[in-house]
Design a protein around this motif. Structure first.
Motif, PDB file in Angstrom:
ATOM      1  N   LEU A   1      -1.945   2.062   4.547  1.00 41.99           N
ATOM      2  CA  LEU A   1      -0.925   1.386   3.743  1.00 41.99           C
ATOM      3  C   LEU A   1       0.448   1.997   3.975  1.00 41.99           C
ATOM      4  O   LEU A   1       1.475   1.318   3.880  1.00 41.99           O
ATOM      5  N   TYR A   2       0.449   3.283   4.263  1.00 46.40           N
ATOM      6  CA  TYR A   2       1.732   3.963   4.442  1.00 46.40           C
ATOM      7  C   TYR A   2       2.408   3.594   5.768  1.00 46.40           C
ATOM      8  O   TYR A   2       3.534   4.020   6.022  1.00 46.40           O
ATOM      9  N   ASN A   3       1.706   2.800   6.591  1.00 43.71           N
ATOM     10  CA  ASN A   3       2.310   2.336   7.845  1.00 43.71           C
ATOM     11  C   ASN A   3       2.994   0.987   7.694  1.00 43.71           C
ATOM     12  O   ASN A   3       3.576   0.468   8.650  1.00 43.71           O
TER      13      ASN A   3
ATOM     14  N   LEU B   1      -1.222  13.362  -1.999  1.00 44.62           N
ATOM     15  CA  LEU B   1      -0.325  12.515  -1.221  1.00 44.62           C
ATOM     16  C   LEU B   1      -0.129  13.144   0.161  1.00 44.62           C
ATOM     17  O   LEU B   1       0.202  14.330   0.252  1.00 44.62           O
ATOM     18  N   PRO B   2      -0.317  12.379   1.234  1.00 43.61           N
ATOM     19  CA  PRO B   2      -0.182  12.938   2.595  1.00 43.61           C
ATOM     20  C   PRO B   2       1.211  13.516   2.821  1.00 43.61           C
ATOM     21  O   PRO B   2       2.215  12.945   2.356  1.00 43.61           O
TER      22      PRO B   2
ATOM     23  N   ASN C   1       7.416   9.082   5.844  1.00 41.91           N
ATOM     24  CA  ASN C   1       8.059   9.017   7.169  1.00 41.91           C
ATOM     25  C   ASN C   1       8.244   7.588   7.660  1.00 41.91           C
ATOM     26  O   ASN C   1       9.183   7.279   8.398  1.00 41.91           O
ATOM     27  N   THR C   2       7.307   6.721   7.281  1.00 39.64           N
ATOM     28  CA  THR C   2       7.345   5.333   7.789  1.00 39.64           C
ATOM     29  C   THR C   2       7.780   4.327   6.734  1.00 39.64           C
ATOM     30  O   THR C   2       8.014   3.161   7.046  1.00 39.64           O
ATOM     31  N   LEU C   3       7.855   4.751   5.480  1.00 46.05           N
ATOM     32  CA  LEU C   3       8.223   3.816   4.404  1.00 46.05           C
ATOM     33  C   LEU C   3       9.739   3.846   4.200  1.00 46.05           C
ATOM     34  O   LEU C   3      10.246   4.181   3.128  1.00 46.05           O
TER      35      LEU C   3
ATOM     36  N   ALA D   1      12.250  13.042   1.328  1.00 36.67           N
ATOM     37  CA  ALA D   1      13.670  12.976   1.701  1.00 36.67           C
ATOM     38  C   ALA D   1      13.958  11.816   2.635  1.00 36.67           C
ATOM     39  O   ALA D   1      15.107  11.373   2.757  1.00 36.67           O
ATOM     40  N   ASN D   2      12.926  11.298   3.336  1.00 25.21           N
ATOM     41  CA  ASN D   2      13.118  10.198   4.291  1.00 25.21           C
ATOM     42  C   ASN D   2      13.183   8.829   3.617  1.00 25.21           C
ATOM     43  O   ASN D   2      13.555   7.850   4.262  1.00 25.21           O
ATOM     44  N   ALA D   3      12.776   8.773   2.354  1.00 24.53           N
ATOM     45  CA  ALA D   3      12.832   7.486   1.647  1.00 24.53           C
ATOM     46  C   ALA D   3      14.237   7.297   1.109  1.00 24.53           C
ATOM     47  O   ALA D   3      14.499   7.320  -0.097  1.00 24.53           O
TER      48      ALA D   3
END
Length: 817
Positions: A38-40, A58-59, A64-66, A88-90
């Protein structure tokens, strides 16, 4: 698909929805872990899965992909581990909701989330009570759109940093209470002028309340209770014109209450209880017609009268001015507070009569007037309040006939003890009957003279008989002084010392009462400590014998879980009346009864016992019974074991006593043929075994029944005489029906983990750890085994102490075998 009854895992097939942007599955019964695929789905803008039973961590690369994720809402689950640093990437995230989980560790930097509006991390295990725990708040100063921050009820430590004042001026809600945060409240907090709600409650803040709080023009809810704040209440708080809830209770504030608080015209809830405030109650409080929920000024040192202006609080629901130094009449205008449901006036020095105007309060459910100086009769009109569920008028100077209808017809909801001139009432109160007026004719002069002559002759005969008897007894005692049992003398204390140490046995120092006497808190100079003084009511039949029996018992027993007797007093009072008292160690944490069933309407201020506390207390009580039944030279049966007879010291160690009880300890002779008479020994309804009610002699089996009922009460939070038990039901049956698979339904809510509110069974694991599950099942089993109806089938104390030791060892080590 939110708010349904869906169960099971999220199917892997969801990962095939390549264009999915919105996923809402909150409030279901879903469990397991999120499919990692789902995180992809980079198209996702919303993931909402709160209030389910998802577990796992949580991984680390979750975000990173969301890159398009705006809403991540997964509160109310069983997620563990740390918050991924990849958060931080979101970069477009607006709402991060992770509350009510089992997350641990430090909160990563969130400074790159420039669009973040809401951050909710409350009710987790984040932080490790260190000074670095709150460093992440500095990164939040870059989030200029922040409106809500809640980090309450975690394990954050250190001081609240000054840079908290650099957070967004758009911030409207800030909750940091329920942590280990200490130190002073930073004055820079006043820079957050947009705050509407501020919660700093139940932490370790100290020092004064910053005057910069006067800048909170929009503040509606301010919670500072449960800290160590000192100094005076700043008058500038009166500038908070929008305030509807202000709670500053349970601190160490001093000085007078500023009248400027009367400027907060929207106040509905005001709690300033449990401080060291003095002076009078500001009249301005009674002009706050907005006060509809609560006015709590209890447990301070407020003096003066309760102003007649109290009647202006027409819609107040709860009024509590108990445990102060108030005096004078209770104003009749209080009957104009037509919204009152709970009224607490106990522990003051109110005098005069009980106002009949109280009958105007048709919604009154709870009324406590105890420990004052009220006189006159109890108004009959009080029995017309149909919803009144509890009435306490004990320890006043009331007199006359007690009504019998309404609340006066239920002995479990009415307390009238300590009023020697009351009479009548229902039979269960055991009051003296009221004299019937006008039933005797006036005696003539001749009859009066005849009575005087007869009384004089009889008195002379009795006096001669007494003198001859005393002479014979002295002669007999010289010959057989070794044949009579004696009491080893204690280092006695004088009546004067006890009178001074208790401020003349003042009502404010009363801590308990029972059939044979009352217990007062006092300062004993000779012992250089705070003590508890049990004053015997020698007007009660059997009180003298009880004094001797208690001295004989307590002088020969020593145990760490028994309340220690320090000395005694056998003397006369200032009026020449006989006086007897026992002096014990004072227990600062009160009785187990007060912890299990606190008499308060403010649940936020209630003290609670966790499972470890209760397990330790149960074991302490069991050790006492083992000692009394098997380790004393003469076996002792307590006969009235119940929560009010279990006192707790500073370290929460339990001490069994008989303060404020109806029956004293009973000594069993060491011969096999002699047993203690059951005359006058009945115990307390609900805790006394059924065989006592049928005339059986007291026994160790009876104590085991009381122990079993007490244990079940500690686990369920329900008294053995709870009003829910009808048609022959009792606490034992109530537990037996749900044992062992549905214990969550009967468990004391204070023992239910906050993250397990939606579980249905203990026996099937639920949100309980297996160790807790096993521990509770074992404890319930012991309680049921001890409270069986047949005395012979009950578990004995030797087996109980052995099993409790095994349970404690297994629980603390996490062993579930």
């Amino acid at each position: 698909m939110a708010i349904n009854y869906l169960e099971g895992n999220i199917p892997q097939e969801f990962c095939s929805l390549k264009n999915l942007t919105f996923m809402q599955v909150s409030v279901n019964r879903l469990y397991g872990t999120f499919p990692s695929c789902l995180y992809n789905l980079s198209s996702l803008t919303t993931i909402a899965a709160s209030i389910n039973e998802f577990n796992g961590s949580l991984p680390p690369n979750l975000f990173n992909t969301l890159s398009n994720l705006q809403y991540f809402i997964i509160g109310g689950n069983q997620l563990s581990g740390k918050i991924p640093i990849s958060i931080a990437n979101a970069s477009v995230l607006q709402v991060l909701e992770l509350s009510v989980n089992n997350l641990v560790g430090q909160v990563p930097s969130l400074g790159k989330l420039h669009d973040l509006q809401q951050l909710n991390l409350q009710l987790n295990n984040l932080g490790d009570n260190s000074i670095k725990d709150l460093e992440f708040l500095k990164s939040l100063t870059n989030c200029s759109k922040l409106q809500v921050i809640s980090i309450s009820n975690n394990n954050f430590g250190g001081n609240l940093p000054k840079f908290v004042g650099n957070l967004s001026t758009q911030l409207s809600l800030l909750y940091v209470g329920g942590n280990q945060i200490s130190g002073k409240i930073p004055t820079e907090l006043g820079n957050l002028i947009g705050l509407i709600l501020l919660g700093l409650d139940y932490s370790h803040f100290e020092g004064v309340i910053p005057t910069t709080f006067g800048k909170f023009k929009k503040m509606q809810k301010l919670e500072l209770n449960g800290n160590k704040l000192s100094g005076e209440l700043p008058p500038i708080l009166g500038n908070l014109s929008q305030l509807y809830l202000f709670n500053i209770g349970d601190n160490m504030l001093e000085g007078n209450i500023p009248s400027s608080l009367g400027n907060c015209k929207k106040l509905q809830y005001l709690d300033i209880s449990q401080n060291n405030l003095r002076g009078t109650i500001p009249l301005e409080f009674f002009t706050l017609t907005s006060l509809t929920n609560l006015l709590n000024l209890s447990k301070n040192s407020l003096s003066g009268s309760l102003p007649r202006e109290v009647g202006m609080l027409k819609s107040i629901n709860r009024l509590d001015v108990s445990e102060n130094l108030l005096y004078g009449d209770i104003p009749g205008t209080i009957g104009e507070c037509i919204g009152l449901e709970y009224l607490f006036l106990q522990g003051n020095s109110f005098n005069g009569t009980i106002p009949s105007s109280l009958a105007s309060l048709k919604g009154l459910q709870y009324l406590d007037l105890s420990r004052n100086r009220l006189s006159g009769p109890i108004p009959n009109v009080l029995q017309n309040i149909s919803v009144l569920e509890y009435l306490n008028v004990s320890f006043n100077m009331l007199e006359g006939e007690v009504p019998t209808k309404g609340v006066f017809g239920n002995v479990s909801r009415l307390i009238v003890a300590g009023n020697d001139k009351l009479c009548g009432g229902i039979s269960e109160l055991h009051l003296q009957p009221c004299l019937v007026k006008g039933t005797t004719k006036p005696a003539n002069h001749h009859n009066i003279m005849l009575i005087v002559v007869i009384v004089s002759v009889v008195s002379i005969i009795l006096l001669v008989t007494i003198i001859l008897t005393i002479c014979w007894m002295r002669k007999r005692n010289k010959k057989q002084n070794s044949d009579s049992p004696t009491i080893d003398p204690l280092a006695k204390v004088s009546y004067k010392a006890l009178h001074q140490g208790t401020d003349g046995f003042a009502a404010r120092n009363l801590v308990g009462s029972g059939s044979f006497g009352s217990v007062y808190k006092g300062n004993l100079v000779s012992e250089d400590k705070v003590v508890a003084v049990k004053v015997l009511n020698l007007q009660k039949k059997g009180a003298h014998k009880s004094f001797i029996a208690e001295c004989n018992a307590l002088k020969n027993i020593r145990h760490r879980n028994l309340v220690k007797i320090l000395t005694c007093c056998s003397s006369t009072d200032y009026k020449g009346h006989e006086f007897k008292a026992l002096v014990f160690e004072y227990m600062n944490n009160g009785s187990l009864e007060e912890w299990l069933h606190p008499v308060t309407v403010n649940r936020e201020n209630q003290r609670t016992l966790d499972l470890v506390n209760r397990l330790n207390i149960i074991i302490d009580i069991a050790y006492v019974l083992h000692y009394l039944h098997h380790e004393c030279e003469q076996s002792i049966i307590h006969c009235d074991l119940k929560p009010s007879n279990v006192l707790l010291d500073d370290d929460m160690v339990a001490h069994v006593s008989d303060f404020g009880i109806a029956r004293l300890v009973s000594i069993i002779d060491d011969t096999s043929h002699q047993k203690t008479s059951t005359s006058g020994i009945k115990g307390t309804i609900g805790y006394a075994p059924p065989e006592y009610g049928m005339g059986s002699q007291v026994s160790t089996c009876g104590d085991m029944y009381s122990f079993g009922m007490l244990l079940l009460e500690m686990l369920t939070g329900k008294r053995p005489v709870d009003e829910m038990f009808i048609e022959g039901q009792n606490l034992h049956m109530f537990v037996e029906i749900s044992f062992p698979n549905n214990l969550i339904q009967i468990l004391d809510p204070q023992l239910v983990p906050r993250k397990a509110e939606t579980t249905t069974e203990v026996g099937n694991g639920g949100n309980f750890t297996l160790t807790v599950d096993k521990c509770l099942v074992s404890l319930f089993r012991i309680g049921l085994a001890c409270s069986l109806e047949s005395p012979k089938e009950r578990m004995n104390i030797v087996d109980v102490t052995r099993e409790l030791s095994i349970i404690k060892k297994a629980y603390l080590s996490g062993n579930t075998d």
